[in-house]
Write a protein that holds these residues in place. Structure first.
Motif, PDB file in Angstrom:
ATOM      1  N   GLU A 107      41.123  31.367  40.116  1.00 44.80           N
ATOM      2  CA  GLU A 107      42.193  31.575  41.021  1.00 44.80           C
ATOM      3  C   GLU A 107      43.564  31.229  40.458  1.00 44.80           C
ATOM      4  N   ALA A 108      43.776  30.082  39.840  1.00 45.00           N
ATOM      5  CA  ALA A 108      44.871  29.653  39.129  1.00 45.00           C
ATOM      6  C   ALA A 108      45.015  30.586  37.811  1.00 45.00           C
ATOM      7  N   ALA A 109      44.178  31.082  37.156  1.00 45.10           N
ATOM      8  CA  ALA A 109      44.152  31.745  35.891  1.00 45.10           C
ATOM      9  C   ALA A 109      44.505  33.338  36.414  1.00 45.10           C
ATOM     10  N   ALA A 110      44.121  33.710  37.398  1.00 44.41           N
ATOM     11  CA  ALA A 110      44.656  35.175  37.857  1.00 44.41           C
ATOM     12  C   ALA A 110      45.107  35.092  39.219  1.00 44.41           C
ATOM     13  N   PRO A 111      46.124  34.242  39.499  1.00 45.68           N
ATOM     14  CA  PRO A 111      46.551  33.879  40.695  1.00 45.68           C
ATOM     15  C   PRO A 111      47.451  34.922  41.756  1.00 45.68           C
ATOM     16  N   ALA A 112      47.490  35.937  41.211  1.00 47.03           N
ATOM     17  CA  ALA A 112      48.362  37.036  41.807  1.00 47.03           C
ATOM     18  C   ALA A 112      47.760  37.373  43.410  1.00 47.03           C
ATOM     19  N   PRO A 113      46.349  37.718  43.449  1.00 44.55           N
ATOM     20  CA  PRO A 113      45.970  37.994  45.010  1.00 44.55           C
ATOM     21  C   PRO A 113      46.150  36.893  45.592  1.00 44.55           C
ATOM     22  N   LEU A 114      45.966  35.737  45.180  1.00 51.66           N
ATOM     23  CA  LEU A 114      45.948  34.504  46.366  1.00 51.66           C
ATOM     24  C   LEU A 114      47.276  34.092  46.624  1.00 51.66           C
ATOM     25  N   LEU A 115      48.290  34.232  45.658  1.00 50.80           N
ATOM     26  CA  LEU A 115      49.532  33.966  45.830  1.00 50.80           C
ATOM     27  C   LEU A 115      50.011  35.105  46.988  1.00 50.80           C
ATOM     28  N   ALA A 116      49.752  36.585  46.622  1.00 49.34           N
ATOM     29  CA  ALA A 116      50.329  37.425  47.629  1.00 49.34           C
ATOM     30  C   ALA A 116      49.594  37.231  49.013  1.00 49.34           C
ATOM     31  N   SER A 117      48.495  36.806  49.104  1.00 51.97           N
ATOM     32  CA  SER A 117      47.928  36.638  50.524  1.00 51.97           C
ATOM     33  C   SER A 117      48.678  35.489  51.334  1.00 51.97           C
TER      34      SER A 117
END
Length: 203
Positions: A107-117
């Protein structure tokens, strides 16, 4: 694309940050000293990302969101729609609610979805428009009308603070890697409708 041979522009490839510099950047982004677990997590992220600075800006946003979740505050509080709330101290946050685990390395390596949520609905809607427009973020002044929220102009501040958008002159575009991450999370599912809405707004 790379500059042409006669453009007079020289392309310079920059290496990643050293581990210590990455941790310093992360602490600056979070606004506090990292815990031991966070430092170890950041070390793994540094290795995975090869020291890419953007990853540490985004990781700082993940940790700030985590602090807010542990302290029970919201994204609206931080970005000043109603009031400014300082980052929660990690020691105090343990006393204010259930612990929130650190994001998985993936999630930290591809964080955009988690950040956006964890952002406001207006910020997520802005991301959908940006995906529909090929990465171009609508001008801040147009966001309230496009999104249908009088406070939507604050969305750009949320996105910039999270490292999801990057300035390009006087405009903003989705940051490197973010479009693909959002598309994989379903943000392009209604891209045609979003592009049509934007075209109607600007026409």
């Amino acid at each position: 694309p790379a500059p042409s041979a006669d453009s007079g522009v020289e392309e310079v490839a920059l290496g990643g940050l050293e581990r210590a510099a990455g941790l310093d950047l992360l602490e600056h982004a979070v606004g506090r000293t990292l815990t031991e677990d966070e430092s170890n997590w950041a070390g793994d992220l540094w290795f995975e990302s090869e020291g890419l600075p953007l990853r540490f800006v985004q990781a700082g946003a993940l940790l700030r969101q985590r602090d807010r979740l542990r302290a029970g505050t919201s994204a609206v509080d931080e970005f000043g729609v109603f009031e400014d709330v300082p980052p929660a101290d990690p020691a105090d946050a343990h006393d204010l609610g259930d612990d929130v685990p650190l994001p998985a390395l993936g999630e930290a390596a591809a964080p955009a979805p988690l950040l956006a949520s964890r952002l406001s609905a207006s910020a997520r809607a802005t991301l959908r428009f940006a995906v529909a427009l090929g990465g171009e973020v609508p001008h801040q002044a147009h966001l309230p009308a496009l999104v249908g929220d009088t406070h939507a102009d604050a969305a750009l501040g949320e996105l910039a603070a999270c490292g999801l958008v990057s300035p390009v002159g006087s405009r903003y575009r989705l940051a490197a890697g973010v479009p693909a991450q959002l598309e994989a999370a379903g943000y392009a599912d209604e891209a045609e409708a979003g592009a049509r809405s934007a075209a109607q707004h600007y026409s």
